[in-house]
Motif scaffolding. Structure first.
Motif, mmCIF file in Angstrom:
data_model
loop_
_atom_site.group_PDB
_atom_site.id
_atom_site.type_symbol
_atom_site.label_atom_id
_atom_site.label_comp_id
_atom_site.label_asym_id
_atom_site.label_seq_id
_atom_site.Cartn_x
_atom_site.Cartn_y
_atom_site.Cartn_z
ATOM 1 N N GLU A 58 0.796 -1.203 0.000
ATOM 2 C CA GLU A 58 0.000 0.000 0.000
ATOM 3 C C GLU A 58 0.830 1.254 0.000
ATOM 4 O O GLU A 58 0.290 2.342 -0.013
ATOM 5 C CB GLU A 58 -0.917 0.015 1.232
ATOM 6 N N LYS A 59 2.139 1.161 0.070
ATOM 7 C CA LYS A 59 2.967 2.355 0.151
ATOM 8 C C LYS A 59 2.962 3.097 -1.158
ATOM 9 O O LYS A 59 3.139 2.494 -2.215
ATOM 10 C CB LYS A 59 4.405 1.996 0.525
ATOM 11 N N PRO A 60 2.759 4.417 -1.114
ATOM 12 C CA PRO A 60 2.769 5.177 -2.361
ATOM 13 C C PRO A 60 4.166 5.323 -2.903
ATOM 14 O O PRO A 60 5.144 5.241 -2.182
ATOM 15 C CB PRO A 60 2.214 6.553 -1.926
ATOM 16 N N GLY A 61 4.222 5.544 -4.199
ATOM 17 C CA GLY A 61 5.504 5.715 -4.854
ATOM 18 C C GLY A 61 6.049 4.451 -5.460
ATOM 19 O O GLY A 61 6.959 4.488 -6.254
ATOM 20 N N VAL A 62 5.497 3.253 -5.097
ATOM 21 C CA VAL A 62 5.961 1.987 -5.664
ATOM 22 C C VAL A 62 4.915 1.523 -6.656
ATOM 23 O O VAL A 62 3.775 1.288 -6.289
ATOM 24 C CB VAL A 62 6.161 0.921 -4.572
ATOM 25 N N ALA A 63 5.262 1.379 -7.877
ATOM 26 C CA ALA A 63 4.325 0.951 -8.895
ATOM 27 C C ALA A 63 4.971 -0.093 -9.778
ATOM 28 O O ALA A 63 5.415 0.199 -10.877
ATOM 29 C CB ALA A 63 3.858 2.134 -9.722
ATOM 30 N N PRO A 64 5.083 -1.352 -9.296
ATOM 31 C CA PRO A 64 5.746 -2.360 -10.108
ATOM 32 C C PRO A 64 5.008 -2.689 -11.395
ATOM 33 O O PRO A 64 5.592 -3.148 -12.333
ATOM 34 C CB PRO A 64 5.832 -3.565 -9.169
ATOM 35 N N GLN A 65 3.661 -2.454 -11.413
ATOM 36 C CA GLN A 65 2.891 -2.811 -12.590
ATOM 37 C C GLN A 65 2.258 -1.606 -13.261
ATOM 38 O O GLN A 65 2.099 -1.575 -14.465
ATOM 39 C CB GLN A 65 1.774 -3.808 -12.187
ATOM 40 N N THR A 66 1.832 -0.606 -12.471
ATOM 41 C CA THR A 66 1.095 0.517 -13.044
ATOM 42 C C THR A 66 2.049 1.604 -13.468
ATOM 43 O O THR A 66 3.097 1.789 -12.877
ATOM 44 C CB THR A 66 0.113 1.087 -12.003
ATOM 45 N N PRO A 67 1.686 2.398 -14.517
ATOM 46 C CA PRO A 67 2.600 3.436 -15.009
ATOM 47 C C PRO A 67 2.622 4.686 -14.179
ATOM 48 O O PRO A 67 3.523 5.473 -14.285
ATOM 49 C CB PRO A 67 2.060 3.727 -16.426
ATOM 50 N N ASP A 68 1.602 4.936 -13.355
ATOM 51 C CA ASP A 68 1.541 6.196 -12.603
ATOM 52 C C ASP A 68 1.921 5.931 -11.165
ATOM 53 O O ASP A 68 1.264 5.153 -10.494
ATOM 54 C CB ASP A 68 0.129 6.783 -12.677
ATOM 55 N N ALA A 69 3.001 6.564 -10.707
ATOM 56 C CA ALA A 69 3.449 6.387 -9.313
ATOM 57 C C ALA A 69 3.624 7.716 -8.656
ATOM 58 O O ALA A 69 4.560 7.939 -7.929
ATOM 59 C CB ALA A 69 4.747 5.593 -9.283
ATOM 60 N N ALA A 94 6.929 10.807 -2.526
ATOM 61 C CA ALA A 94 6.844 9.361 -2.288
ATOM 62 C C ALA A 94 7.472 9.063 -0.948
ATOM 63 O O ALA A 94 8.093 9.935 -0.324
ATOM 64 C CB ALA A 94 7.549 8.579 -3.407
ATOM 65 N N ASP A 95 7.285 7.836 -0.478
ATOM 66 C CA ASP A 95 7.883 7.455 0.798
ATOM 67 C C ASP A 95 9.393 7.514 0.725
ATOM 68 O O ASP A 95 9.992 7.372 -0.341
ATOM 69 C CB ASP A 95 7.457 6.032 1.183
ATOM 70 N N ARG A 96 10.023 7.693 1.881
ATOM 71 C CA ARG A 96 11.480 7.741 1.940
ATOM 72 C C ARG A 96 12.088 6.390 1.584
ATOM 73 O O ARG A 96 13.130 6.325 0.945
ATOM 74 C CB ARG A 96 11.914 8.173 3.334
ATOM 75 N N GLU A 97 11.455 5.304 1.982
ATOM 76 C CA GLU A 97 11.941 3.958 1.671
ATOM 77 C C GLU A 97 10.867 3.217 0.886
ATOM 78 O O GLU A 97 9.716 3.123 1.324
ATOM 79 C CB GLU A 97 12.294 3.199 2.948
ATOM 80 N N ALA A 106 14.524 -9.811 -8.417
ATOM 81 C CA ALA A 106 15.516 -10.857 -8.166
ATOM 82 C C ALA A 106 16.808 -10.293 -7.588
ATOM 83 O O ALA A 106 17.459 -10.942 -6.767
ATOM 84 C CB ALA A 106 15.798 -11.616 -9.467
ATOM 85 N N ARG A 107 17.191 -9.065 -7.999
ATOM 86 C CA ARG A 107 18.470 -8.498 -7.558
ATOM 87 C C ARG A 107 18.318 -7.259 -6.697
ATOM 88 O O ARG A 107 19.242 -6.898 -5.977
ATOM 89 C CB ARG A 107 19.334 -8.161 -8.782
ATOM 90 N N LEU A 108 17.195 -6.577 -6.794
ATOM 91 C CA LEU A 108 16.995 -5.323 -6.075
ATOM 92 C C LEU A 108 16.140 -5.549 -4.837
ATOM 93 O O LEU A 108 15.129 -6.263 -4.881
ATOM 94 C CB LEU A 108 16.331 -4.285 -6.986
ATOM 95 N N ASP A 109 16.547 -4.929 -3.739
ATOM 96 C CA ASP A 109 15.845 -5.102 -2.471
ATOM 97 C C ASP A 109 14.923 -3.925 -2.175
ATOM 98 O O ASP A 109 13.716 -4.095 -1.997
ATOM 99 C CB ASP A 109 16.872 -5.275 -1.339
ATOM 100 N N LYS A 110 15.487 -2.716 -2.150
ATOM 101 C CA LYS A 110 14.693 -1.539 -1.782
ATOM 102 C C LYS A 110 15.383 -0.300 -2.323
ATOM 103 O O LYS A 110 16.535 -0.330 -2.765
ATOM 104 C CB LYS A 110 14.544 -1.432 -0.264
ATOM 105 N N VAL A 111 14.654 0.815 -2.237
ATOM 106 C CA VAL A 111 15.170 2.118 -2.643
ATOM 107 C C VAL A 111 14.925 3.092 -1.504
ATOM 108 O O VAL A 111 13.812 3.173 -0.977
ATOM 109 C CB VAL A 111 14.475 2.625 -3.934
ATOM 110 N N ARG A 112 15.981 3.815 -1.128
ATOM 111 C CA ARG A 112 15.860 4.849 -0.103
ATOM 112 C C ARG A 112 16.278 6.182 -0.709
ATOM 113 O O ARG A 112 17.220 6.235 -1.513
ATOM 114 C CB ARG A 112 16.729 4.534 1.113
ATOM 115 N N THR A 113 15.598 7.247 -0.321
ATOM 116 C CA THR A 113 15.868 8.571 -0.884
ATOM 117 C C THR A 113 16.110 9.572 0.229
ATOM 118 O O THR A 113 15.623 9.414 1.349
ATOM 119 C CB THR A 113 14.691 9.054 -1.756
ATOM 120 N N ALA A 114 16.860 10.614 -0.097
ATOM 121 C CA ALA A 114 17.138 11.700 0.843
ATOM 122 C C ALA A 114 17.181 13.003 0.058
ATOM 123 O O ALA A 114 17.876 13.112 -0.952
ATOM 124 C CB ALA A 114 18.459 11.480 1.574
ATOM 125 N N VAL A 115 16.407 13.981 0.526
ATOM 126 C CA VAL A 115 16.377 15.299 -0.104
ATOM 127 C C VAL A 115 17.430 16.166 0.545
ATOM 128 O O VAL A 115 17.411 16.396 1.755
ATOM 129 C CB VAL A 115 14.984 15.946 0.033
#
Length: 539
Positions: A337-348, A486-489, A495-504
């Protein structure tokens, strides 16, 4: 393990030593530093900086020395403790600073000691054309005899400028001491008095210190907004007290196993008291300002014919307002349910829940995305009609907008302009007003390679890519000022990627892509620009 390593920090952010690396250029400190540099460069002679205890005088002094040391042809001498029993002892100390042997200095007369200093200044400032600076900290400890020595040193000059530049940092009690020496006070070229910080500088000082001590991604959200406010009200903006209280708050967070510093954590650390400083009582002022705002809004509603404020409307408006230290702050939404992650949909581009800055800053021409995907303008999202049409959708962004006073209905011209600004072609052309925004990521796999799309509201102009080990992660820096919607994390889960973290950060947005194999060796992924942002390709 040291306590700050538990918070993803490489060093202690709130050390009580005057470390120039942790110097935050607040507005008054920046102005003071610039004024001192100008006065020294122009060789104006004597400059005096005063302020209450804990306003950052010593830190500013160290920063000034650091700035001057980077310049060619500058000779800087520092007197940490200017307390001397008599003028001769001060002269002997100055002779030692200028290279005269201590035994030789003790054997000569006072006149010869002054001549030694003058000859040294002539050699350095005239023959070698160097800038000679004497910085005195804790100036309130100086006696009148020592101040007379400084006045005599200011007499060493050429027809164009002074041979010695003197900067004195002292507490406020130094001001009457200086005024008692009228012939010296009259020679002061620059006077600057430091005071406490305002709320904005207090908040940015805390954030800057945490960012400067972080490893790669600054632990954003470590302090809540209410924690910033509690620190400011407790310390009145005095930097030393801010540092002490924030240090205690970080220790309390670790001991109590809290996710971040809140209002309650700050209040629990206020057992210490610092006496002797002026206290500005802001609680009555804040309460009066809040009451005046409520009365003004109610009066404006009556004047412009808005619907009267009822208990039902107040409950609807305040339903999205969250108080400090509530349990919902510590609850985390499911990954799906976290916003910013859209593995299937084009709008994130869904904004994050409880994003106070992003939600409250949405205005005409900006959009709030509902879970169902229907874009609603920020004004309509906060209206009673929008809340009635979709009561089952509990949108924090919409509720935050609803907390603002109602706006008058748009005229036909304004509505047409708003519709044109919100149109999809305008967004795709990159002419959307305001700074570019990071809206999320989207991952896909094909033919043994993985692609991670970094979605942005405008095309990325400049970026930098690097790799960091332990744990293995790819750092993509989007240069320039950015906003995050989007969320910070964000979990990826390929298969190879675990997560994405961002910092402004002030000059960039850092996107850290963590690999599932934390021990993977360094490699350079392929990064391509797209109209929607960047595409990171791993083969």
């Amino acid at each position: 393990m040291r306590y700050f390593e538990l918070l993803n920090l490489r060093r202690e952010p709130f050390s009580n030593s005057p470390d120039p690396e942790l110097f935050y250029r607040a507005k008054q400190h920046r102005e003071c530093l610039q004024a001192l540099e100008i006065a020294i460069r122009l060789k104006r002679g004597l400059s005096v900086v005063t302020g209450h205890v804990g306003t950052g005088k010593t830190t500013l002094c160290r920063q000034l020395i650091r700035v001057l040391s980077d310049r060619q042809g500058v000779v800087t001498h520092l007197v940490l403790d200017p307390y001397f029993s008599d003028a001769r002892e001060f002269l002997v100390h100055l002779n030692g600073l200028f290279g005269v042997d201590a035994a030789e200095a003790h054997a000569v007369s006072d006149w010869q000691l002054r001549e030694n200093i003058k000859n040294a200044l002539l050699t350095l400032a005239v023959e070698e054309d160097r800038l000679v600076i004497l910085i005195v900290d804790e100036g309130q400890k100086m006696s009148l005899e020592c101040l007379e020595i400084l006045r005599e040193l200011l007499n060493f000059e050429t027809n164009e400028h002074k041979l010695l530049q003197i900067v004195i940092f002292g507490q406020l009690e130094f001001e009457p001491i200086l005024e008692a020496k009228a012939n010296l006070a009259d020679r002061v070229n620059l006077r600057f008095r430091l005071g406490p910080l305002d709320f904005q500088d207090t908040r940015e000082l805390i954030q800057a210190r945490i960012a400067m001590c972080s490893k790669d991604i600054s632990p954003e959200g470590l302090f809540s907004f209410w924690a910033f406010l509690a620190v400011y009200l407790a310390t009145d903006g005095f930097p030393r007290q801010i540092v002490q209280l924030c240090h205690q708050a970080l220790l309390a967070v670790i001991i109590k196993e809290r996710p971040r510093v809140t209002w309650g954590v700050v209040r629990s650390c206020m057992r210490w008291r610092t006496l002797g400083l002026p206290r500005r009582r802001r609680w009555p002022w804040l309460a009066g300002a809040a009451l005046a705002l409520i009365v003004a809004l109610a009066g404006a509603g009556i004047y412009f014919g808005y619907a009267p404020v009822s208990a039902e409307r107040l409950r609807g408006i305040t339903s999205g307002v969250k108080l400090p230290d509530v349990a919902s702050w510590f609850a985390s939404a499911p990954a799906a349910e976290k916003p910013g992650v859209a593995p299937q949909t084009p709008d994130a581009s869904t904004p994050p829940p409880a994003a106070s800055g992003a939600a409250s800053g949405a205005g005409i021409g900006q959009q709030v995305q509902h879970p169902a995907g229907a874009p609603v303008s920020a004004q309509s999202a906060g209206s009673p009609q929008a809340q009635t049409a979709a009561p089952e959708q509990n949108q924090p962004a919409a509720l935050a907008d609803a907390a603002a006073p109602e706006q008058p209905a748009l005229t036909e011209t304004e509505a047409a302009r708003t519709q044109a600004e919100d149109s999809q072609p305008a967004r795709e052309s990159g002419h959307e007003p305001g700074p570019p925004r990071f809206t999320g990521v989207r991952a896909s796999s094909q033919d043994g390679s993985e692609t991670l799309e970094i979605l942005t509201s405008k095309p990325v102009e400049r970026f930098e890519v690097a790799f960091k080990p332990n744990p293995a992660r790819i750092l993509v820096d989007l240069m320039g000022p950015w906003e995050r919607r989007a969320d910070r994390e964000l979990p990826v889960g390929t298969a190879r990627l675990d997560k994405v973290r961002t910092a402004v950060q002030p000059d960039k947005l850092r996107v850290a892509v963590y690999l599932k194999d934390a021990s993977a060796g360094p490699f350079q992924p392929k990064v391509e620009k797209t109209p929607q942002g960047l595409k990171v390709i791993l083969k």
